[in-house]
Design a protein around this motif. Structure first.
Motif: not given
Lengths: 236, 245
Positions: A78, A80-85, A92-94, A135
């Motif tokens: 899946e 596995r993305l952050l829905p709030w970003r 960029r988080l990774a 990512r």
């Protein structure tokens, strides 16, 4: 840079205390620049094995030697993305140090440019998978794990994304492990195929594909697939 | 528009009730308004409201910070949950009055005792809500953060905290409504100022206009804070999720 894997056993215990063996014998090595593909039936323990290789599960028998400095990138089943970003912020988080040029390049290859400010909830599964790929590549991995990245996509979209993955894999010398139950993906992308048994999984056979990815014709891919099917049938 | 009509209906009902029962038991709105203006002119209203709001802010912040930390720990670590659970049940069932009286007996009629007692009353509800939030955290996102070697601090801020947002907002909302009520009891029983103290004075003097003046002004301030601060925060924290906790 090399990955050495010798998993001799892995089991779970059910709430009732029953033992369920998942992995029985997974022994292989992988070098930089190689794409190893695990092909096996659904539920045979492929994802469990990947968790071990990714360092998420340490409860197994055997040994896994991964280069300590190796940067790991992973595409989960899946996205596995952050829905709030947003798409860009997820990447960029990774990969906080990625430069704009490289990011734009990745977006261009994966056809995500117009979606960079969108949120995951606004994306289709195919697009979300591409973001997960972006990512994983954004961190410039030395070791890339792809866990059925094309599962549940329609054939045309899967074929298109498979080409994009091939382009990205060719662009960087890294160890790549792909898990799939789709022979097309395996033969199109892999250099070495590992055929897995049903649970508890063990490697039944290793198949080398000597022709470079770029030169594999449709006829050759079909020929290798037919050969694989024969081998699998012979093992049953 | 509907809200305004509702407010006007409330005023009309009050006025009518005042006419029926008489000014002694229930003063009419103008009489109460006159007391509010008098108290405001003398500055007493603002001082007492300010003192009460400061107590609310301090005890609320203390309870939310501690409650969130303990709740998160209990939701993530099984041993902490097993150790903390009996304490939680005890605190949840302990009447607010008992906590306040005990705090005043043990620590004297001091500001610290009042704020600690209010915070202890609010603490368990924050713990329970945040524990549920921590239990509901998506483990697959933890794995993602671990695989991509996202540093713990960044992962907490960007992966964990947004998932806890709706739970923090829910705890804040229910907690604030609890603190509003308990702070007045604590002031009534053992503080020399604040809205609760003034209500106590009004009770002793049977000064119903003064009692209503402070009660209604306080209720108005609570309403404004809920509307301007709490509701927008709750909305913001939950916007990525269709259903809040």
């Amino acid at each position: 840079m090399q990955l050495e894997v010798d998993i001799t056993g892995k089991h779970f215990e059910s709430a009732a205390g029953e033992r369920h063996d998942v992995l029985a014998g997974v022994n292989f090595s992988l070098h930089a620049g190689e794409v190893g593909v695990f092909v096996g039936p659904s539920g045979c323990g492929k994802s469990t094995m990947l968790k071990i290789l990714a360092g998420l599960d340490h409860d197994y028998q055997g040994k896994v030697s991964r280069p300590t400095a190796a940067r790991l990138g992973m595409v989960f089943q899946e996205p596995r993305l952050l829905p709030w970003r947003s798409v860009e912020d997820n990447i960029r988080l990774a990969a906080p140090h990625i430069d704009e040029k490289r990011l734009s390049e990745l977006f261009a290859i994966l056809e995500l440019t117009e979606h960079r400010s969108h949120f995951p909830g606004e994306l289709s599964l195919g697009l979300a998978r591409r973001v997960a790929l972006a990512r994983a590549f954004a961190i410039e991995p030395d070791f890339l794990i792809l866990d059925e990245p094309l599962a549940s996509l329609d054939d045309a979209l899967a074929a298109h994304l498979r080409e994009q993955i091939a382009t990205l894999v060719e662009s960087r010398s890294m160890m790549t492990l792909l898990v799939t139950h789709n022979l097309d993906d395996a033969v199109y992308l892999g250099d070495r195929l590992f055929l897995l048994s049903a649970r508890p999984a063990r490697i039944l056979q290793e198949v080398l594909i000597p022709t470079p990815r770029a030169r594999r014709s449709a006829a050759e891919i079909n020929h290798i697939k037919a050969d694989l099917v024969r081998r699998r049938l012979a093992k049953i | 528009m509907v809200r305004l009509l509702s407010f006007l209906l409330f005023l009309a009902t009050w006025w009518l009730a005042a006419l029926l029962t008489g000014d002694v038991k229930l003063p009419a709105p103008p009489a109460v308004l006159a007391v509010i203006l008098r108290e405001a002119a003398s500055g007493a209203l603002f001082i007492n409201l300010g003192v009460t709001l400061a107590r609310v802010a301090l005890s609320f912040t203390l309870a939310m910070a501690l409650g969130a930390a303990i709740g998160y720990l209990m939701g993530r670590v099984k041993l902490a949950d097993r150790i903390g659970d009996p304490w939680l049940i005890l605190l949840l069932n302990l009447p607010a009055l008992v906590v306040i009286v005990l705090a005043y007996i043990w620590a004297g009629l001091t500001e610290v005792a009042a704020i600690a007692a209010i915070a202890v009353n609010k603490l368990p509800t924050a713990v329970v809500t945040l524990r549920e939030g921590a239990r509901a955290l998506d483990r697959s996102l933890d794995e993602m953060a671990s695989v991509f070697a996202i540093p713990r601090g960044r992962a907490f801020r960007h992966v964990i905290l947004p998932q806890l947002g709706p739970y923090i907002a829910a705890a804040a909302r229910s907690g604030l409504s609890l603190v509003w009520k308990i702070v007045l009891v604590a002031e009534y029983l053992g503080r020399p100022n604040g809205v609760g103290f003034e209500i106590g004075v009004a009770f002793q003097l049977f000064d119903i206009p003064l009692l209503l003046a402070y009660s209604l002004t306080f209720a108005a301030v609570v309403l404004v804070i809920e509307t301007v601060l709490v509701q927008p925060f709750e909305l913001r924290a939950s916007r990525w999720r269709p259903r809040a906790a």
